[in-house]
Write an enzyme that holds these catalytic residues in place. Structure first.
Site, PDB file in Angstrom:
ATOM      1  CG  LEU A  39     -26.901 -15.429  -3.740  1.00 24.46           C
ATOM      2  CD1 LEU A  39     -28.260 -15.702  -4.382  1.00 24.46           C
ATOM      3  CD2 LEU A  39     -25.930 -14.919  -4.802  1.00 24.46           C
ATOM      4  CG  PHE A  85     -12.929 -17.270  -4.659  1.00 21.61           C
ATOM      5  CD1 PHE A  85     -11.873 -16.496  -5.109  1.00 21.61           C
ATOM      6  CD2 PHE A  85     -13.217 -18.450  -5.344  1.00 21.61           C
ATOM      7  CE1 PHE A  85     -11.124 -16.881  -6.201  1.00 21.61           C
ATOM      8  CE2 PHE A  85     -12.470 -18.841  -6.439  1.00 21.61           C
ATOM      9  CZ  PHE A  85     -11.419 -18.058  -6.866  1.00 21.61           C
ATOM     10  CB  THR A 137      -5.861 -10.054   0.844  1.00 21.30           C
ATOM     11  OG1 THR A 137      -5.370  -8.742   0.636  1.00 21.30           O
ATOM     12  CG2 THR A 137      -6.104 -10.236   2.347  1.00 21.30           C
ATOM     13  CE1 TYR A 162     -10.938  -8.872   3.093  1.00 22.86           C
ATOM     14  CE2 TYR A 162      -9.059  -7.432   2.692  1.00 22.86           C
ATOM     15  CZ  TYR A 162      -9.833  -8.523   2.334  1.00 22.86           C
ATOM     16  OH  TYR A 162      -9.500  -9.269   1.234  1.00 22.86           O
ATOM     17  CB  SER A 163      -5.800  -6.957   6.570  1.00 23.23           C
ATOM     18  OG  SER A 163      -5.656  -5.938   7.515  1.00 23.23           O
ATOM     19  CG  LEU A 202      -9.982   3.682  -6.542  1.00 21.93           C
ATOM     20  CD1 LEU A 202     -10.491   4.932  -5.838  1.00 21.93           C
ATOM     21  CD2 LEU A 202      -8.466   3.675  -6.551  1.00 21.93           C
ATOM     22  CB  VAL A 218      -9.008  11.039  -4.110  1.00 17.80           C
ATOM     23  CG1 VAL A 218      -7.583  10.611  -3.820  1.00 17.80           C
ATOM     24  CG2 VAL A 218      -9.368  10.776  -5.574  1.00 17.80           C
ATOM     25  NE  ARG A 226      -4.532  -0.300  -1.244  1.00 12.66           N
ATOM     26  CZ  ARG A 226      -3.960   0.433  -0.276  1.00 12.66           C
ATOM     27  NH1 ARG A 226      -2.699   0.824  -0.372  1.00 12.66           N
ATOM     28  NH2 ARG A 226      -4.659   0.766   0.797  1.00 12.66           N
ATOM     29  CG  ASP A 294      -6.291   8.841   4.621  1.00 12.93           C
ATOM     30  OD1 ASP A 294      -6.783   8.064   3.771  1.00 12.93           O
ATOM     31  OD2 ASP A 294      -5.078   8.909   4.871  1.00 12.93           O
ATOM     32  NE  ARG A 295     -10.202   2.201   3.246  1.00 14.30           N
ATOM     33  CZ  ARG A 295      -9.989   1.401   2.203  1.00 14.30           C
ATOM     34  NH1 ARG A 295      -8.830   0.786   2.054  1.00 14.30           N
ATOM     35  NH2 ARG A 295     -10.917   1.216   1.292  1.00 14.30           N
TER      36      ARG A 295
END
Ligand code: NAD
Ligand code: TYD
Length: 363
Positions: A39, A85, A137, A162-163, A202, A218, A226, A294-295
């Site tokens: 949680l 997960f 992913t 993350y990736s 998003l 955006v 994606r 941008d990211r």
């Protein structure tokens, strides 16, 4: 008949995990599901409202990095299936604070693997067809140019914290298969959308802001692509992999729905205008679109070749983006209380209300 599955679902209070538990609960009433979830901010017990504790379902608040607790759960519940997960899942958060991603996604996965291995060796895999299914992913494959698709043999090339943390966990899962013979499978899926998604991603973010007449951010030029997968299609795919997948294999899962971000945002704007009328100022919601910085390291395009799972397991996505986005918008409009509870933070009080007085089971 295959032995009864006793399934440890990790991260079952998150977006995809909750949809998956709902599917299992409905489809396999004879299976027992143990939902282990820490949680974090992303875990919401309300995502499982209506799923009753009992023979078929138990919720445990706990951390996948807590090896002692995981060992207890494997022993107490005789777990023979893991569907993993639990993760830190948001790329933007991994850029501003990667530490939790390394801990949960890498150390947490390692802790689960190690406990599955010990438990299944000790019990001589006697309690069914053990399976460790790791949910990952397509972002592990990196970024595509204008053409090409990710297949199961595309070389890993992760680019965000993350990736990279998910890629690392995938490598550990494969290592446990090759080294110890742990019965594993990996699924690598594209971007999910649908009910119960946390409104930082998003689609739910644009939906929520669009509803309230707020700016729709955006990133960059909005032309990043994606491949959108409706969450129920994804859950169906995981169930199909559990039933018919081959140990040691990985399966790509995609929606065949490539879209530029700006087009996704425009579709949401237009659908909200159509369903709710224009903004009070009489402007269309597209006027809320705001291009922002941008990211960092923003991957340009993801797209999945999902032929392996179609040919070997017979799964295909059923929901087109046009249909799925309408279903998603309708769900959010019908579940405003859920959204407001997440946005104002009151969803976090549910644990205390539902489980605050519960005694710990086990030692
Ligand atoms: P989510 O962020 O909505 O949910 C994650 C869940 O994991 C939450 O309930 C959280 O409380 C729990 N959790 C986090 N850290 C934990 C820990 N240390 N111990 C126990 N529980 C913990 O994520 P999601 O979108 O449902 O994604 C689920 C999985 O699917 C992740 O592994 C993610 O990498 C993968 N995935 C997601 C997408 C997507 O589009 N959402 C796409 C591809 C792969
Ligand atoms: P997101 O939902 O965060 O998923 P992911 O980064 O895992 O693909 O983002 C989807 C795409 O939308 C991604 O290209 C980044 C972009 N994006 C925006 O343009 N604005 C936003 O506010 C967010 C959250 C994402």
């Amino acid at each position: 008949m295959k032995n009864k599955r006793i399934v440890l679902v990790t991260g079952g209070c998150g977006f995809i995990g909750a949809n998956f538990i709902r599917l299992l609960n409905h489809r396999y009433p004879q299976w027992r599901i143990i939902n282990l979830d820490k949680l974090t901010y992303a875990g919401n017990l309300q995502n499982l409202a209506g799923i009753e504790e009992g023979e078929n379902y138990r919720f445990i608040r706990g951390d996948i990095c807590d090896s002692e607790r995981i060992a207890e759960i494997f022993t107490e519940e005789k777990i023979n299936t893991v569907v993993h997960f639990a993760a830190e899942s948001h790329v933007d958060r991994s850029i501003t604070g990667p530490a939790d991603f390394i801990t949960t996604n890498i150390i947490g996965t390692f802790t689960l693997l190690e406990n599955a291995r010990k438990s299944w060796v000790e019990r001589n895999s006697a309690d069914g067809n053990p399976l460790f299914l790791h949910v990952s992913t397509d972002e592990v494959y990196g970024s595509l140019g204008e053409t090409g698709l990710f297949t199961e043999t595309t070389a890993y090339d992760p680019r965000s914290p993350y990736s990279a943390s998910k890629a690392s966990s995938d490598h550990l899962v494969n290592a446990y298969y090759h080294t110890y013979g742990l019965p594993v499978m990996i699924t690598n899926c594209s971007n999910n959308y649908g009910p119960y998604q946390f409104p930082e991603k998003l689609i739910p973010l644009v939906l929520h802001n669009g509803l309230h007449g707020r700016e729709l951010p955006v990133y960059g030029d909005g032309k990043n692509i994606r491949d959108w997968l409706y969450v129920e299609d994804h859950c169906e795919a995981i169930a199909a992999v559990i039933e018919n997948g081959k140990i040691g294999n990985c399966y790509n899962i995609g929606g065949n729905n490539e879209k530029k971000n700006i087009n996704v945002v425009e579709i949401i704007c237009d659908t909200l205008d159509e369903k709710l009328g224009l903004l009070p100022s009489k402007a269309a919601r597209r006027s809320l679109i705001t291009y922002v910085t941008d990211r960092l390291g923003h991957d340009r395009r993801y797209a999945i070749d999902a032929r392996k799972i179609a040919e070997q397991i017979g799964w295909q996505p059923r929901i087109s983006f046009e249909k799925g986005i309408r279903m998603t918008i309708d769900w959010y409009l019908d579940h405003q209380q859920w959204v407001e509870g997440v946005v104002d933070g009151s969803y976090r009080e549910y644990y205390q209300e539902m489980y605050g007085n519960r005694q710990k089971i086990g030692k």
